[in-house]
Design an enzyme around this catalytic site. Sequence first.
Site, PDB file in Angstrom:
ATOM      1  N   GLY A 176       2.241  -6.883   3.926  1.00 46.57           N
ATOM      2  CA  GLY A 176       3.444  -7.466   3.350  1.00 46.57           C
ATOM      3  C   GLY A 176       4.661  -7.245   4.214  1.00 46.57           C
ATOM      4  CG  ASN A 209      11.064 -11.451  12.329  1.00 45.60           C
ATOM      5  OD1 ASN A 209      12.166 -11.632  11.807  1.00 45.60           O
ATOM      6  ND2 ASN A 209      10.051 -12.273  12.166  1.00 45.60           N
ATOM      7  N   GLY A 234       0.830  -1.196   0.000  1.00 44.98           N
ATOM      8  CA  GLY A 234       0.000   0.000   0.000  1.00 44.98           C
ATOM      9  C   GLY A 234       0.864   1.246   0.000  1.00 44.98           C
ATOM     10  CG  PHE A 235       4.417   1.321  -0.858  1.00 40.77           C
ATOM     11  CD1 PHE A 235       5.395   0.768  -0.042  1.00 40.77           C
ATOM     12  CD2 PHE A 235       4.123   0.709  -2.061  1.00 40.77           C
ATOM     13  CE1 PHE A 235       6.069  -0.385  -0.423  1.00 40.77           C
ATOM     14  CE2 PHE A 235       4.798  -0.447  -2.447  1.00 40.77           C
ATOM     15  CZ  PHE A 235       5.774  -0.987  -1.637  1.00 40.77           C
ATOM     16  NE  ARG A 274      12.762  -5.408  23.221  1.00 41.37           N
ATOM     17  CZ  ARG A 274      12.172  -5.947  24.297  1.00 41.37           C
ATOM     18  NH1 ARG A 274      11.259  -6.870  24.157  1.00 41.37           N
ATOM     19  NH2 ARG A 274      12.503  -5.539  25.498  1.00 41.37           N
ATOM     20  N   GLY A 333       8.816   1.078   9.339  1.00 40.50           N
ATOM     21  CA  GLY A 333       8.275   1.030   7.974  1.00 40.50           C
ATOM     22  C   GLY A 333       8.721   2.189   7.109  1.00 40.50           C
ATOM     23  CD  GLU A 334       5.657   5.743   7.339  1.00 41.99           C
ATOM     24  OE1 GLU A 334       4.996   6.611   6.749  1.00 41.99           O
ATOM     25  OE2 GLU A 334       5.342   5.305   8.450  1.00 41.99           O
ATOM     26  N   GLY A 341       2.034   0.893  13.384  1.00 43.97           N
ATOM     27  CA  GLY A 341       1.294  -0.360  13.485  1.00 43.97           C
ATOM     28  C   GLY A 341       1.837  -1.214  14.611  1.00 43.97           C
ATOM     29  N   GLY A 361       9.079   1.551  15.348  1.00 42.88           N
ATOM     30  CA  GLY A 361       8.492   1.532  13.995  1.00 42.88           C
ATOM     31  C   GLY A 361       9.579   1.692  12.954  1.00 42.88           C
TER      32      GLY A 361
END
Lengths: 330, 699
Positions: free
Chosen positions: B459, B586, B231-232, B583, B659-660, B501, B657
């Site tokens: 994803g 994964n 989605g980005f 932290r 993702g960005e 998220g 976070g």
Amino acid sequence: MRPFRYHRPADVAEAVAVLAAEPQAAYLAGGTNLVDLMKLGVQRPDLLVDVTRLPLDAVAELPDGGLRIGATVPNSDLAAHPVVRRDYPVLARALLAAASGQLRNVATTGGNLLQRTRCVYFQDTGKACNKREPGSGCAARHGQNRDLAVLDWSEQCVATHPSDLAVALAALDAVVEVHEAGGARDVPLAALHRSPGEHPERETTLARGALITAVRLPALPAARRSTYLKVRDRASFAFAVGSVAAVLDLDGDVVRDVRLAYGAVAHRPWRAYRAEDELRGRPFSPELAARAADAELAEARPLRHNGFKLPLTRAITVRALTELAEGTPS
Amino acid sequence: MSAGAVGRAYPRLEGREKVTGAARYAVEYPVDDVSYGWAVPAAVVRGRITRVDAAPALALPGVLAVVHHGNAARLAPGSDRELWLLQEPVVHYRGQFVAVVVATSLEAAREGARLVGIDYDAGPHSTVLTSDHPGLYRPDHVNPSYPTDTAEGDFDAGYAAAPVRMDATYRTPAYHNNPMEPHATTAQWRDGRLLVHDSNQGASSVQATLADLFELPSESVRVIAEHVGGGFGSKGYAKAAVVLAALAARQVDRPVRLALTRQQLFGPIGYRTPTIQRVRLAADTDGRLTAICHDAISQTSTLHEFAEQTAVYTRSMYAAPHRRTTHRLVRLDVPTPFWMRAPGECPGAYALESAMDELATAVGMDPVELRVRNDAEVDPDQGQPFTSRNLVACLREGARRFGWADRDPTPRARRDGRWLIGTGVAGSSYPARARPSSAAATARADGGFLVRINATDIGTGARTAMWQVAADALGVPPERVEIRIGDSDLPVAPVAGGSMGTSSWSWAVVRACEALREKLRNAPDGVPADGEVTAEVSTEEEVGGQPMLPRYAYGAQFVEVRVDVDTGEVRVNRMLGVFAAGRVVNPTTARSQLIGGMTMGISMALHEEGVLDERYGDWVNHDLATYHITGCADVERIEAHWIDEQDAELNPAGVKGIGEIGIVGAAAAIANAVHHATGVRIRELPIRLDKLLGLSALA
Ligand SMILES: Cc1cc2nc3c(=O)[nH]c(=O)nc-3n(C[C@H](O)[C@H](O)[C@H](O)COP(=O)(O)OP(=O)(O)OC[C@H]3O[C@@H](n4cnc5c(N)ncnc54)[C@H](O)[C@@H]3O)c2cc1C
Ligand code: SF4
């Protein structure tokens, strides 16, 4: 997508006859260009005549030392063919610089030569395009035309021919074997594609319904020293923004023979005869190569966004020829 | 939490399903009696629809309906007018969806869409962002709720008085998110209830939006988004596809599948706004910043105000006594821009981190040292100490790993045959936020556990991360835990966006697991043989009550490029990022996120550009053959590392976070490396060969 019928002809004669009888039929080879354009509504055939099962998939060495390439030979097979790799490296390189592995596995020799322009306006039915819809205008002429022609364009169309293969074949003086309703004939590759002129919708000199059956390469020992340089906006999987196919034959340091063709500059693969004339019979030097390119590009008329193609084409001419002269094609 | 699963590298739980094709995406669910919708885009930029002629489409075999403003079900006017689809005969931008054709086959729907005749009364339009556009205005705030302008000290005086100054304007084009899976929906109405399988980043928010639009109680809407092909940011809220599919399904009274085409993703789903950014920096002769000003211009549509927070990055990144940031917007006749990976921070960091490089040259200082010298312990914007700030640690660790130490700062000093070689660096930061969420944990009689939360895995590996967090919170091996996400019937959770998220969901998951353990402690007989024990929590109060502190992740990006001296082609030899993001749950999926962000940064710097034709008012290169995205061959060597970071002021899992942050600063590092290689500063992305050749800079 418009509903269409599908037909698998038994032989070449039947294929040609069906096209003659069906004004809106089209040949289907790998489909990598045609099917995309059908989905976009740019091409709307009502019958697809599948040529991929015709016996046109052989690469054969000819008695005179040349090579005959069947029209349905996939691009990847051709690039990997040992004779092509040995005798015509320019061809193998051009093929491997094109598209992606998946596409090359299905794209054919004939389909590649007859693929349509990548002009973005041609591909968008919401925009004016004389090639798609004669008389509607050319949105690219004064629009976004970075990727389009610098040579031989007309007010009616400034598109380029996108094929890499065709540029290599132009340099090799290839001959295209075609079957038309009136029978078989040979068309020199250099005479296959037309200038856009008043009728950009007419892209080739072939009669409607003509089937390409093979491409013949003449024996050209000099082509063992040949290369294809392609410049693109990313490392892989992109059409050329500039390309050059070059064959160089030196006698000592004097140019005995040379073949040069450019991609991404015109409506057809651009055989650079003037540059060749400039080079032939002279001692090779990078400066001579630059002068030759300048001679070829003297009549170029860049569009608003593509002036860079001139220094670019010049630079890759010099590089390709210099590498061949030094025996170090990259 | 007991040590265990968190921090270990697990493959994605659904990895096998995905690579074998078993995982189902939004339009792949088998549905009886399904029909197909095809969206019809407006053919003018601005105007009114004067007539819709559905007859030719309806005459086509298989076509069931042409849904348009004249016959579509009425929607409540929600807050986002982009979603008020097929309600009025007005066109706000080219490509806006004005009808849907529904048919029994996809092909018939597509052909039907071509046959719908729509007449327009077109008006004049304006679609190009310029720095002197007459429509420039000052929005009331910028996204999500930052002040539009800020000022401390006296920038003009501070700038005028400084011995070293730089002043440059940077431009970024429109970027298009282009997730692999397009926006796509299967919609079904059953007894007045709406069920959608939809490709989105947050099924709870899509559920709420659909309930509002169709005026239904939220229990009457169910949104399933089990697997999402990226989605980005563009699927952060409900978008056109889901609304059109629901409208169409209502019209034909049978299920409808509707997926946008690749071409239709260039606009109506949002895109990163083009920006024009002027940055002025002043410093004393030893490189200490004295004045910083960042003025950002971006665009929005006539439908909805979207005010990208482009200069917000500059407010907290480096310290200086005199500082100013401003944002101006223009309403153009274009689709509304939307989130794209690190909205605001990403384009803003490109400008500021490029400017820092230019300043380093002006002061004659190493660009790593310049950033270290201007590090801030206290947030320059809010005046409070950062909960943790490891920018310097990232820069130092990155410089060490990259081999920065012996760098000759002279541009165009390194050459390898035809290639000019250069290296560049940039800082990076992204806010570490969390939102309230709920979650439920259940103990089963067989000793297994079920954790449920309406998180979305677009994803990223979020499903796997939540499973690891849950296992540790329950104090059991992860094999005993089942995790269920991606369904609005599960406990409400916020979107997969804003890099919050994992922080938001893990917070709720941890609390639910703790509550379950507490319940089990108080149940001496344990889980009844024929039953289960469940605890459900919401973190609304706890998250809401968290003190407002400056919480950020940081990073440093290092790049080596080579530039072909004849052709101007730019290639990235290697790229290395070091991040401090709390932290890492994964390492496998975290590394993917970070190098994915960095790769997207290469793409932003070198390849992507939405090319607009002002006459037609849309982007002409609207497919992946002409809108180039960095491919594998463009990424020769890429590495992401992180430093061990503990921050007790974050959330129970201690995450920031990831993702960005990987994209932030990446484009600047590349632009800086290109400058170092060539001596040419390209201030307008993407850095393509024609710009280098056009400047004759390489000759
Ligand atoms: C994403 C993408 C990237 C690409 N990148 C490149 C690139 O970098 N360089 C490059 O050169 N190409 C590139 N291509 C184009 C690709 O090479 C062509 O699509 C392919 O070669 C066409 O061959 P085909 O067999 O699939 O032709 P088809 O799509 O089947 O046919 C193309 C046309 O030729 C006609 N035709 C086919 N065979 C015959 C025949 N024997 N006689 C008469 N007419 C015939 C068809 O009727 C149709 O009009 C790319 C394509 C895509 C989709
Ligand atoms: S350049 Fe040719 S193909 Fe492109 S829009 Fe003009 S006429 Fe059409």
